[in-house]
Structures are given as structure tokens and as C-alpha cells.
Design an enzyme around this catalytic site. Structure first.
Site, PDB file in Angstrom:
ATOM      1  N   GLU A 284      14.130  -1.800  10.241  1.00  0.00           N
ATOM      2  CA  GLU A 284      13.394  -2.799   9.462  1.00  0.00           C
ATOM      3  C   GLU A 284      12.664  -3.768  10.398  1.00  0.00           C
ATOM      4  O   GLU A 284      11.521  -4.151  10.146  1.00  0.00           O
ATOM      5  CB  GLU A 284      14.378  -3.563   8.563  1.00  0.00           C
ATOM      6  CG  GLU A 284      13.758  -4.163   7.334  1.00  0.00           C
ATOM      7  CD  GLU A 284      14.814  -4.600   6.322  1.00  0.00           C
ATOM      8  OE1 GLU A 284      15.045  -3.850   5.354  1.00  0.00           O
ATOM      9  OE2 GLU A 284      15.426  -5.671   6.494  1.00  0.00           O
ATOM     10  N   GLU A 287       9.666  -2.043  11.840  1.00  0.00           N
ATOM     11  CA  GLU A 287       8.644  -1.933  10.792  1.00  0.00           C
ATOM     12  C   GLU A 287       7.928  -3.276  10.636  1.00  0.00           C
ATOM     13  O   GLU A 287       6.693  -3.332  10.537  1.00  0.00           O
ATOM     14  CB  GLU A 287       9.348  -1.546   9.478  1.00  0.00           C
ATOM     15  CG  GLU A 287       8.415  -1.132   8.366  1.00  0.00           C
ATOM     16  CD  GLU A 287       9.184  -0.871   7.059  1.00  0.00           C
ATOM     17  OE1 GLU A 287      10.431  -0.882   7.056  1.00  0.00           O
ATOM     18  OE2 GLU A 287       8.510  -0.666   6.036  1.00  0.00           O
ATOM     19  N   CYS A 310      17.716  -4.074   1.291  1.00  0.00           N
ATOM     20  CA  CYS A 310      19.136  -3.681   1.391  1.00  0.00           C
ATOM     21  C   CYS A 310      19.854  -3.703   0.055  1.00  0.00           C
ATOM     22  O   CYS A 310      20.920  -3.125  -0.073  1.00  0.00           O
ATOM     23  CB  CYS A 310      19.901  -4.663   2.277  1.00  0.00           C
ATOM     24  SG  CYS A 310      19.196  -4.831   3.876  1.00  0.00           S
ATOM     25  N   SER A 330      10.164  -3.304   2.672  1.00  0.00           N
ATOM     26  CA  SER A 330      10.443  -2.383   3.778  1.00  0.00           C
ATOM     27  C   SER A 330      10.865  -1.051   3.177  1.00  0.00           C
ATOM     28  O   SER A 330      11.537  -0.999   2.147  1.00  0.00           O
ATOM     29  CB  SER A 330      11.584  -2.956   4.615  1.00  0.00           C
ATOM     30  OG  SER A 330      12.153  -1.953   5.407  1.00  0.00           O
ATOM     31  N   LYS A 369      25.628  -0.693  -6.069  1.00  0.00           N
ATOM     32  CA  LYS A 369      25.760   0.375  -5.053  1.00  0.00           C
ATOM     33  C   LYS A 369      26.243   1.684  -5.675  1.00  0.00           C
ATOM     34  O   LYS A 369      25.988   2.760  -5.155  1.00  0.00           O
ATOM     35  CB  LYS A 369      26.724  -0.066  -3.948  1.00  0.00           C
ATOM     36  CG  LYS A 369      26.207  -1.210  -3.095  1.00  0.00           C
ATOM     37  CD  LYS A 369      25.187  -0.741  -2.097  1.00  0.00           C
ATOM     38  CE  LYS A 369      24.629  -1.904  -1.300  1.00  0.00           C
ATOM     39  NZ  LYS A 369      23.469  -1.517  -0.478  1.00  0.00           N
ATOM     40  N   GLU A 372      23.190   3.116  -6.837  1.00  0.00           N
ATOM     41  CA  GLU A 372      22.356   3.531  -5.690  1.00  0.00           C
ATOM     42  C   GLU A 372      22.765   4.916  -5.170  1.00  0.00           C
ATOM     43  O   GLU A 372      21.922   5.748  -4.868  1.00  0.00           O
ATOM     44  CB  GLU A 372      22.467   2.496  -4.564  1.00  0.00           C
ATOM     45  CG  GLU A 372      21.488   2.771  -3.420  1.00  0.00           C
ATOM     46  CD  GLU A 372      21.621   1.781  -2.269  1.00  0.00           C
ATOM     47  OE1 GLU A 372      22.759   1.478  -1.863  1.00  0.00           O
ATOM     48  OE2 GLU A 372      20.593   1.323  -1.750  1.00  0.00           O
ATOM     49  N   GLU A 377      16.892  10.564  -4.708  1.00  0.00           N
ATOM     50  CA  GLU A 377      16.306  10.661  -3.363  1.00  0.00           C
ATOM     51  C   GLU A 377      17.344  10.499  -2.262  1.00  0.00           C
ATOM     52  O   GLU A 377      17.056  10.769  -1.099  1.00  0.00           O
ATOM     53  CB  GLU A 377      15.166   9.644  -3.194  1.00  0.00           C
ATOM     54  CG  GLU A 377      15.549   8.181  -3.269  1.00  0.00           C
ATOM     55  CD  GLU A 377      15.517   7.610  -4.692  1.00  0.00           C
ATOM     56  OE1 GLU A 377      15.669   8.380  -5.643  1.00  0.00           O
ATOM     57  OE2 GLU A 377      15.357   6.379  -4.821  1.00  0.00           O
ATOM     58  N   CYS A 514      25.820 -10.949  -0.872  1.00  0.00           N
ATOM     59  CA  CYS A 514      26.865  -9.993  -1.267  1.00  0.00           C
ATOM     60  C   CYS A 514      28.246 -10.630  -1.369  1.00  0.00           C
ATOM     61  O   CYS A 514      29.116 -10.091  -2.065  1.00  0.00           O
ATOM     62  CB  CYS A 514      26.913  -8.836  -0.278  1.00  0.00           C
ATOM     63  SG  CYS A 514      25.382  -7.908  -0.227  1.00  0.00           S
TER      64      CYS A 514
HETATM   65  S1  SF4 Z   1      26.423  -7.377  -3.966  1.00  0.00           S
HETATM   66 FE1  SF4 Z   1      24.684  -8.298  -5.040  1.00  0.00          FE
HETATM   67  S2  SF4 Z   1      23.357  -9.019  -3.355  1.00  0.00           S
HETATM   68 FE2  SF4 Z   1      24.772  -7.544  -2.477  1.00  0.00          FE
HETATM   69  S3  SF4 Z   1      23.715  -5.580  -2.550  1.00  0.00           S
HETATM   70 FE3  SF4 Z   1      24.951  -5.733  -4.412  1.00  0.00          FE
HETATM   71  S4  SF4 Z   1      23.609  -6.563  -5.965  1.00  0.00           S
HETATM   72 FE4  SF4 Z   1      22.653  -6.964  -3.974  1.00  0.00          FE
END
Ligand code: SF4
Ligand code: SF4
Ligand code: SF4
Length: 585
Positions: A284, A287, A310, A330, A369, A372, A377, A514
Site C-alpha cells: 500500500e 502504491e 484493510c 488502494s 471478515k 470477506e 475473488e 478494530c
Molecule cells: S473490526 Fe471493524 S474496523 Fe476492523 S476490519 Fe472489521 S469492520 Fe473494519
């Protein structure tokens, strides 16, 4: 500030004019129970719909009981919060709620952490005198969040969080009477809505109506399968919050104990997402440097600011809301996904492990996550780069099921090569950390000088939306930072309107970053818990010998042996991604 004098439970006190009885009582140490009220910070989040009526109190001269969360104090007011009449009313309200609530507490995801259950115990509810019709709804299951709406008490905390704080507009109250429900528009599933899976609604739901999709038994099954190698990565914010589930103070660094615990659970290797955070900075940061140089040289095709990428909830938020700006963030994958790609495509072949025989588990502070890892992809021929993502709370559950008391363990060390990290990676866990880590590396890369003072105070802080100018050699970089999606929206709207210009922006969907993620131990609106976790993260960084990502020897090694240099063809293929304009999904 104009103050008024009043009496609460026989104690004379003063409170600002316009304050509620509930907040005035709190300053005296009198906790009035409530299910719908929740306040985090001074003004960041306040749910005051007064729907639950648990917080009723007696006010002298008033015929009916007053909801203390919605009744302002006045001069000479005399309040009683604990009379027999008040206690009887609260117990009756609780019984009415329970009359339309499933009684499967033993099998509920919130068992032991449910605010309704706590109050039923506090008020000695042993029977429910009211019986009759009960609401029934189907479960809504998404990759991150399960809506078990039979358990909803219509407190509206989730709605306020989603609409007013996160500005996602996904949840609202629909229908009436027994059909009333808090749901996405047209009662569609979360996975068909514009939900970002930030999990902040789950973090504030007092009961088991909203909870994470729980993958703990998928982990147990994988570890028990002798034909699989199972490795684990742990995000930076987990290590300063997991201890809370074992009686330790918020912010306590349990990194070493967590490593020992994960080995005891049976993982073949215990690695660190922090290693991939250092890798993220290399990609990053490079970039950003390339884009900045072209931008300063007048290249009209280059867009700034560069937005960090992120946070998967933030990524989904801009895919839904800012499809015209998809070329601004990014392209670097998140640390979780960089780790998965490297583990499956570089580490596993080196170890002689077939991709399909490797299970990558991540422990994250986050519910987004989970979604995610399911994005197409981030897989190859249907095999995901990260197989299972569990939250800090799920890891705590797993350890308790395995009878492992984290607080009593000795410290272990991460395995290498995917376990070593610098202090720059640790600060990814709190607001401003990613951009500070990038600035540490950028400074040395651009100036060619050693950066002695690595802590950029200008980039630290707690305001939801802040801006700072940072000197990097001859350049003055304007950096923006936002935490919470409502704050992100304010920032992006200003950029779109041409009212603000930044070179780079860090955005995290959760308050505090986070450390305040939707998968962390519940903080019940106590902001000091979030601040202690932040201090914990900063202390880990300060105690590290290496504090700049580019100094990590195992990061240097992966470039020497496999990737060549940041943004190389191979690095692009493995470590970068693309974004999609989304409507409903
Ligand atoms: S804990 Fe919250 S700030 Fe951290 S990656 Fe997950 S959604 Fe985003
Ligand atoms: S996860 Fe976030 S975006 Fe989705 S409904 Fe909850 S608060 Fe709204
Ligand atoms: S889902 Fe939870 S937070 Fe939302 S209204 Fe129902 S009980 Fe309250």
C-alpha cells in the site's frame, strides 16, 4: 452551563438543565436499569427511544411513573428510583417482555451475556404470569450475522446504530403489533441488502436477536481431521481484548498466552496477521508513493487521495455508496487476505502441503471478515484463501469449551516465517494506525533518512473525523482519518463536493478501529474499555524493537525469495484485488 438542583433517592445533587434523570442518577453512581437506552461517548451514539420502560422511576407530584431515559430534570425535582412501586412495575414489564420471548435461553448464543436474562435474574422473575400469542419469524442467515428475530425486544438500538451512526440505512421498524419487526426494507435478507456486516448492530443488541454466524465447530472439525494441516492467524486487535473474557483488564496484552492457547487447541502452526500487516504496508505504501509521484508530476489520470482498504465493511460500504470512486482506494488486499494468499500459494508449496489439504483459520475482532473470506475473488478453483474466520468472542468460547484458562498460561512464541512483525503492524488495530504505519515506511523510502521519532502524534486521537498535515522531507502530506461509517461518509461527501483535499485517508468502519470491532468482547457502551484497548495496542508497539514494516526480516525474505519487489507482477497477482459497484447485494 445552566444547572438545576434536584434530589434522587434522598441525595441532593445538581445536573445540567435538559439532562435526563437517568444521566443525573448515573453521576451519583445510581445505575437505573434499561434495555433500550445505550450511550457510547458524548454524542457519537445515543439510543433514547424510551421503548422498553424498564427505567421507570417515581417523580414526586407526577401521577404515572416516568421513563428516566427520556424525562428531563428540573429545579426542585424529587426522584425515587427504587420504591416498591417502581420495582413492581419493572418486574411486570419484564414478565410482559418474556411472555413474547422464546424460553430457550440454554441454547441461545447470548446465554450468559444477555441483558434481558441479567434483569430477569436481578428482579427475581421466576414465573411469567402472562401467556398468549407469540411472534414468530424465520431466521435470516448471512455469512457474518444471524438475525434470530423471535428474540427481538424492539429496543431499536440496532436501528439507531445502523442508520444514525453508521449511516447504512439497512434496518428499520416495519409492521405493527405481533408482526412488528426490525428488518431490512421489504423484510429482505441481510445478504440481499446494503449491509456492510460491520457488526455494530450485533455489538449493541441486548439479547440474542442479532449474533455472529458462529464457526467454532468448523474449526474443531478441521483440527480433528488428520488429513488436514490447520494453521491460524490472529489480528492485532484481538490480543488486547481477549483477556477480558478471562477476567483480565481491557488492554492487557495476552499475545504470548494466546499463542500457547492456540497450540493447546491443536493448530499445526500459530502465525500472526501482523506479519501480513507489515506486508500490506509494503504494497500500500509503494502504491501511494507511485500515485503521489505521478500526481505531483501532473498526471491527470492519477487519483488521490489514496484510501486504505484493510476494512471489508468499509470496502462494501464504498462499493454500495460511492461506485463512482472505485478507482480511489488502494488495491492492496486486507492483511487477512494477504496472509491467506501467501499461506496457500507460497508457504504451503514450500512445506509440501497441497492447497486443498491446508485449512487457514483467522481470529478477528470483526464480523465483516467472515463475509470477506467468502468473496469469490479471494479463492482459487472454489478453494478460499482463508477457510474460516472466527471472532475474538468465538475464540474465547472455544478455549472455555476446551477448559483452557488463558489467564493461567505461560507465553508462547509465534511460528515463523509468517509470525514475526513490527510495532507498525500492531497499531493496525486502532484508528489512525494503518496510516501511521504507512507514514513510517514512506518517510524513510521518500527521504532516504532514518526516521527516529516514529510516533506521529498528529495522526493519533479519538475524534471520529480528523485531519492532519505531516511533513515527509520537503512534502507536506494532508492525511484524513475517519472511524465509524457515518464519519467516513462525511469525509467522502466533502471530497466529492470538492470541499476537502487529502493525499491519503484511513477509514475503519468501527469506532476506535478494530479494537471496537463487532466481534470483540461486548463493551456495553463503556467507552473507557475502547480507550484502554487502544492504550494496550500503543504499548505493544512502543515495546517492540522493530517499529517499521520494511525492517521486518521475514518481509524482506519473501520479496527476495518470491515476490521480487512491491507491486511486482507476482505481488499484484497475489496481494492486490479489485472492487465492484454494488446495488442490493
Ligand atoms: S473490526 Fe471493524 S474496523 Fe476492523 S476490519 Fe472489521 S469492520 Fe473494519
Ligand atoms: S452490520 Fe452494520 S450495516 Fe449491517 S445492519 Fe448491522 S449496523 Fe447495519
Ligand atoms: S434486533 Fe436486538 S437491538 Fe435490534 S431492536 Fe431487536 S433486540 Fe433491539
Amino acid at each position: 452551563m445552566e444547572m438545576v438542583k434536584l434530589t434522587i433517592d434522598g441525595i441532593q445533587t445538581e445536573a445540567p438543565k435538559g439532562a435526563t434523570i437517568l444521566s443525573a442518577a448515573k453521576t451519583l453512581g445510581i445505575e437505573v436499569p434499561s434495555l433500550c437506552h445505550l450511550q457510547i461517548g458524548a454524542a457519537d451514539y445515543k439510543n433514547d427511544c424510551a421503548s422498553c420502560r424498564i427505567c421507570v422511576v417515581e417523580v414526586e407530584g407526577r401521577r404515572n411513573l416516568a421513563p428516566s431515559c427520556a424525562t428531563p430534570v428540573y429545579e426542585g425535582m424529587n426522584v425515587t428510583t427504587n420504591s416498591m412501586r417502581v420495582m413492581h412495575a419493572r418486574k411486570t414489564v419484564l414478565e410482559l417482555m418474556l411472555s413474547d420471548h422464546p424460553k430457550d435461553c440454554l441454547a441461545c448464543s447470548k446465554n450468559g451475556e444477555c441483558e434481558l436474562q441479567d434483569l430477569a435474574i436481578q428482579f427475581g422473575v421466576r414465573e411469567v404470569r402472562f401467556a398468549g400469542k407469540e411472534s414468530t419469524y424465520r431466521q435470516d442467515i448471512s455469512p457474518s450475522i444471524i438475525r434470530d428475530i423471535d428474540k427481538c425486544i424492539m429496543c431499536r438500538r440496532c436501528e439507531t446504530m445502523c442508520n444514525e451512526v453508521q449511516t447504512c440505512g439497512v434496518l428499520s421498524g416495519v409492521n405493527r403489533g405481533f408482526e412488528a419487526v426490525v428488518a431490512p426494507a421489504f423484510e429482505q435478507d441481510l445478504s440481499d441488502s446494503t449491509c456492510t456486516y460491520c457488526g455494530q448492530c450485533v455489538a449493541v443488541c441486548p439479547v440474542g436477536a442479532l449474533h455472529e454466524a458462529d464457526y467454532t465447530w468448523d474449526v474443531v472439525r478441521a483440527i480433528s481431521n488428520p488429513s488436514k494441516k490447520v494453521i491460524v492467524q490472529i489480528a492485532p486487535a484481538v490480543r488486547v481484548a481477549l483477556g477480558e473474557e478471562f477476567g483480565l483488564e481491557p488492554g492487557t496484552d495476552v499475545t504470548g498466552k494466546m499463542v500457547t492457547a492456540l497450540r493447546k487447541l491443536g493448530f499445526d502452526k500459530v502465525f500472526d496477521t501482523n506479519w501480513a500487516a507489515d506486508l500490506t504496508i509494503m504494497e500500500e505504501g509503494t502504491e501511494f508513493k507511485e500515485r503521489l509521484e505521478k500526481f505531483l508530476a501532473g498526471d491527470k489520470d492519477v487519483k488521490l487521495p489514496l484510501l486504505t482498504s484493510c476494512c471489508p465493511a468499509w470496502v462494501k460500504f464504498f462499493e454500495h455508496n460511492y461506485p463512482d470512486m472505485l478507482d480511489v482506494p488502494s488495491t492492496a488486499k486486507s492483511p487477512q487476505q494477504m496472509f491467506g494468499a501467501v499461506a496457500k500459494e507460497i508457504w504451503a508449496p514450500e512445506e509440501g502441503i497441497k492447497r486443498e489439504d491446508l485449512v487457514v483459520v483467522s481470529v478477528m475482532p470483526c464480523l465483516a471478515k467472515k463475509y470477506e473470506v467468502s468473496r469469490e475473488e479471494f479463492s482459487k478453483d472454489g478453494n478460499p484463501d482463508v477457510d474460516i474466520s472466527i471472532s475474538t468472542r468465538e475464540l474465547a468460547k472455544l478455549l472455555k469449551q476446551a477448559n483452557i484458562d488463558l489467564s493461567k498460561l505461560t507465553d508462547g512464541e509465534f511460528d515463523n516465517p509468517l509470525g514475526a512483525s513490527t510495532g507498525a503492524a500492531d497499531i493496525f488495530g486502532r484508528t489512525g494506525g494503518v496510516i501511521e504505519a504507512a507514514t513510517r515506511t514512506l518517510y524513510e523510502v521518500i527521504t532516504g533518512e532514518t526516521l527516529e521519532a516514529v510516533e506521529f502524534e498528529a495522526l493519533r486521537g479519538w475524534e471520529g473525523f480528523r485531519a492532519a498535515n505531516v511533513k515527509v522531507g520537503d512534502l507536506e502530506l494532508r492525511i484524513g482519518i475517519a472511524h465509524g461509517l457515518g464519519e467516513a461518509r462525511k469525509m467522502l461527501d466533502k471530497i466529492r463536493a470538492g470541499e476537502e483535499n487529502f493525499h491519503a485517508i484511513e477509514i475503519m468502519a468501527c469506532k476506535g478501529g478494530c479494537i471496537g470491532g463487532g466481534g470483540q468482547p461486548f463493551h456495553h457502551g463503556n467507552e473507557s474499555i475502547l480507550k484502554k484497548r487502544t492504550e494496550g495496542i500503543n504499548a505493544i508497539d512502543a515495546g517492540k524493537e522493530m517499529r517499521k514494516s520494511h525492517d521486518n526480516p521475514f518481509i524482506k525474505e519473501i520479496y527476495e525469495k518470491h515476490l521480487g519487489e512491491p507491486l511486482s507482477h507476482k505481488a499484484h497477482h497475489l496481494l492486490h484485488t479489485k472492487y465492484f459497484a454494488r446495488k442490493g447485494k
